[in-house]
Design an enzyme around this catalytic site. Structure first.
Site, PDB file in Angstrom:
ATOM      1  N   LYS A   3     -12.811  -1.190   6.644  1.00 13.56           N
ATOM      2  CA  LYS A   3     -13.306  -2.152   5.655  1.00 13.56           C
ATOM      3  C   LYS A   3     -14.267  -3.141   6.291  1.00 13.56           C
ATOM      4  CE  LYS A   3      -9.757  -0.387   3.466  1.00 13.56           C
ATOM      5  NZ  LYS A   3      -9.522   0.196   2.189  1.00 13.56           N
ATOM      6  N   ASP A  63       0.151  -4.404  10.011  1.00 16.06           N
ATOM      7  CA  ASP A  63      -0.925  -3.565   9.498  1.00 16.06           C
ATOM      8  C   ASP A  63      -2.100  -4.497   9.223  1.00 16.06           C
ATOM      9  OD1 ASP A  63      -2.672  -1.897   8.246  1.00 16.06           O
ATOM     10  OD2 ASP A  63      -1.316  -1.264   6.650  1.00 16.06           O
ATOM     11  N   TRP A  81       0.893  -1.167   0.000  1.00 20.44           N
ATOM     12  CA  TRP A  81       0.000   0.000   0.000  1.00 20.44           C
ATOM     13  C   TRP A  81       0.925   1.209   0.000  1.00 20.44           C
ATOM     14  CZ3 TRP A  81      -2.010   2.936   4.654  1.00 20.44           C
ATOM     15  CH2 TRP A  81      -3.071   3.775   4.298  1.00 20.44           C
TER      16      TRP A  81
HETATM   17  C1  LIG Z   1      -2.884  -2.061   3.752  1.00 21.53           C
HETATM   18  C2  LIG Z   1      -3.689  -0.906   4.263  1.00 21.53           C
HETATM   19  N1  LIG Z   1      -3.364  -0.375   5.448  1.00 21.53           N
HETATM   20  C3  LIG Z   1      -4.062   0.640   5.963  1.00 21.53           C
HETATM   21  C4  LIG Z   1      -5.126   1.195   5.302  1.00 21.53           C
HETATM   22  C5  LIG Z   1      -5.793   2.380   5.939  1.00 21.53           C
HETATM   23  O1  LIG Z   1      -7.093   2.236   6.280  1.00 21.53           O
HETATM   24  P1  LIG Z   1      -7.904   3.422   6.927  1.00 21.53           P
HETATM   25  O2  LIG Z   1      -8.835   3.899   5.886  1.00 21.53           O
HETATM   26  O3  LIG Z   1      -8.578   2.830   8.101  1.00 21.53           O
HETATM   27  O4  LIG Z   1      -6.936   4.498   7.331  1.00 21.53           O
HETATM   28  C6  LIG Z   1      -5.497   0.693   4.050  1.00 21.53           C
HETATM   29  C7  LIG Z   1      -6.601   1.302   3.314  1.00 21.53           C
HETATM   30  O5  LIG Z   1      -6.759   1.174   2.139  1.00 21.53           O
HETATM   31  C8  LIG Z   1      -4.760  -0.392   3.528  1.00 21.53           C
HETATM   32  O6  LIG Z   1      -5.054  -0.916   2.332  1.00 21.53           O
END
Ligand SMILES: Cc1ncc(COP(=O)(O)O)c(C=O)c1O
Ligand SMILES: *[C@@H]1O[C@H](CO)[C@@H](O)[C@H](O)[C@H]1NC(C)=O
Ligand SMILES: *[C@@H]1O[C@H](CO)[C@@H](O)[C@H](O)[C@H]1NC(C)=O
Ligand SMILES: *[C@@H]1O[C@H](CO)[C@@H](O)[C@H](O)[C@H]1NC(C)=O
Ligand SMILES: *[C@@H]1O[C@H](CO)[C@@H](O)[C@H](O)[C@H]1NC(C)=O
Length: 414
Positions: free
Chosen positions: A260, A224, A142
């Site tokens: 999500k 994560d 990401w």
């Molecule tokens: C791998 C990963 N980590 C963290 C996040 C962050 O999520 P949030 O929207 O809760 O900040 C995402 C969101 O797309 C993600 O894909």
């Protein structure tokens, strides 16, 4: 009189964030068959965002609850949210929780949890303000991982081997080799499950090998966890790696996102879980976390945390939520099966087994940048330049069109 030249005249225009730019382009496209496979959010079979039924129910309970108000929350967050469901990340029977060495910081989404954790590590990990500690992120990852750690001050952010493009699977050898060679005390960001963007996770046996080296080489684990429940449909199964590392005695951080799995994207609900060696050390860590939060957002928002904690703290609502998560995961699995079957029926060159082998919200199709461009320009099917598609963007109504488009892209563009 002439207005004075702005003191901001020299500020350069920053490039747009790729995934939001893709969505903006999609909105402007008037083609009737356009499809958005970009953004990482769940969609129903009618291509609509889904408010989880359990969330609607709890929102009503919150409105009717006269004991609630809009006073500031404590800096570290809503107490019942923080203590809510150790069951979610670590499991009901976690020894670390019983030993009172696990603490949480309510954060603004998974991103906020990563940012607060990164800031803490720069300030206090392996020396104060040690900006030289290498931070390893998976290749690919990401994309925000790089920026979050860079903005926290880390100067040495490195990729570790993860994706083997030729075999369309995990590059375990490369990954283990990077672990062996990394300087002691390096930080590794690991995706707890449903790796973004590849949809490829280590197996339990592979996780055991990773853990063995990380422990021996004194490497720091920062999980994560943004897709718990999305990989298998089961919250427990998707937390396997986290629970294994905790059972092996690691001190670690977990950035948990409820964006999500609760469909609460814009409520910004996240949690930074800290697992320490003992309560004494945990207490000092949390006292420093409080200082970081105080200057960052001071106090977290309550609505999303209330929804999550009410759901997690009530057995009936918890069961209903698990069902909702499974509904989402199952629809993704169905779309995987159908997309693979349709590409095979079309005789699209290449193997498509990876579509069903990959898990979570995303699939790494293997389409190259030129094929992606063809998909967008000629077929009005929007996906990331890396070839990543959000499986939730597929529906029983558009899947034939998308399969046909992939077929054309693969056969017409090299
Ligand atoms: C791998 C990963 N980590 C963290 C996040 C962050 O999520 P949030 O929207 O809760 O900040 C995402 C969101 O797309 C993600 O894909
Ligand atoms: C946040 O993290 C803490 C520490 O792991 C945990 O006790 C709590 O249950 C978590 N909160 C939620 C809502 O998962
Ligand atoms: C931390 O280290 C960086 C780079 O070494 C330096 O520029 C910065 O001033 C330091 N910050 C503090 C608070 O010591
Ligand atoms: C961690 O700290 C030790 C002692 O100061 C130092 O020798 C080592 O280089 C540091 N490691 C990293 C990865 O920053
Ligand atoms: C926790 O911190 C204290 C210092 O307050 C230290 O003496 C103790 O050994 C630490 N516990 C562990 C397990 O390292």
């Amino acid at each position: 009189s002439q207005p004075a030249m702005s003191i901001f005249s020299d500020v350069p225009q920053a490039p747009p964030v790729a995934v939001f730019k893709l969505t903006a382009d999609f909105r402007e496209d008037s083609h009737p068959q356009k499809v958005n496979l970009g953004v990482g959010a769940y969609r129903t079979d009618d291509c609509q965002p889904w408010v989880l039924p359990v969330v609607k129910k709890v929102e009503r309970l919150i409105v009717e609850d006269n004991s609630l108000n809009h006073e500031y929350l404590p800096i570290l967050g809503l107490p019942e949210f923080r203590s809510a469901s150790s069951k979610v990340a670590l499991g009901d029977d976690s020894t670390a929780i019983k030993e009172d060495r696990v603490g949480g910081v309510q954060a603004l989404g998974g991103t906020g949890a990563l940012r607060i954790g990164a800031e803490f590590l720069r300030r206090w990990y392996n020396g104060t303000n040690n900006t030289a500690t290498p931070v390893y992120v998976s290749a690919p990852t990401w994309e925000n991982h790089n920026s979050v750690f860079a903005d926290a001050g880390f100067k040495d952010i490195r990729p570790y081997h993860y994706w083997d493009a030729a075999k369309r699977g995990l590059d375990l050898t490369g990954l283990l080799d990077d672990l062996e060679k990394a300087p002691e005390h390096s930080i590794f960001v690991l995706h707890a499950c449903a790796h973004n963007p590849t949809g490829t996770d280590p197996t339990p046996d592979e996780w055991k090998k990773i853990a063995e080296i990380m422990k021996r080489r004194k490497l720091f684990v920062f999980f994560d966890s943004a897709y718990q429940g999305f990989a298998s449909g089961s919250l427990d199964k998707d937390a396997w790696a986290i629970r294994y590392f905790v059972s092996e005695g690691f001190e670690l951080f977990i950035a948990q996102s409820f964006s999500k799995n609760f469909g609460l994207y814009n409520e910004r609900v996240g949690n930074l879980t800290v697992v320490a060696q003992d309560n004494e050390n945990l207490t000092r860590i949390l006292s420093q976390m409080e200082k970081i939060v105080r200057t960052t957002w001071s106090n977290p928002p309550s609505q999303g945390a209330r929804i999550v904690s009410k759901t997690l703290n009530c057995p009936e609502l918890f069961a209903e939520w698990k069902g909702n998560v499974k509904t989402m995961a199952d629809r993704v699995l169905l779309m995987r099966d159908q997309l693979k079957a349709k590409l095979q029926a079309l005789g699209t060159p290449g193997t498509w087994d990876h579509i069903t082998q990959q898990i979570g919200m995303f699939s790494f199709t293997g389409l190259n940048p030129k094929q992606v461009e063809y998909m967008i320009k000629e077929k009005h099917v929007y996906l990331m330049a890396s070839g990543r598609i959000n499986m939730c963007g597929l529906t029983t109504k558009n899947i034939d069109y998308v399969a046909q488009s992939i077929h054309e892209a693969v056969t017409k563009v090299q």
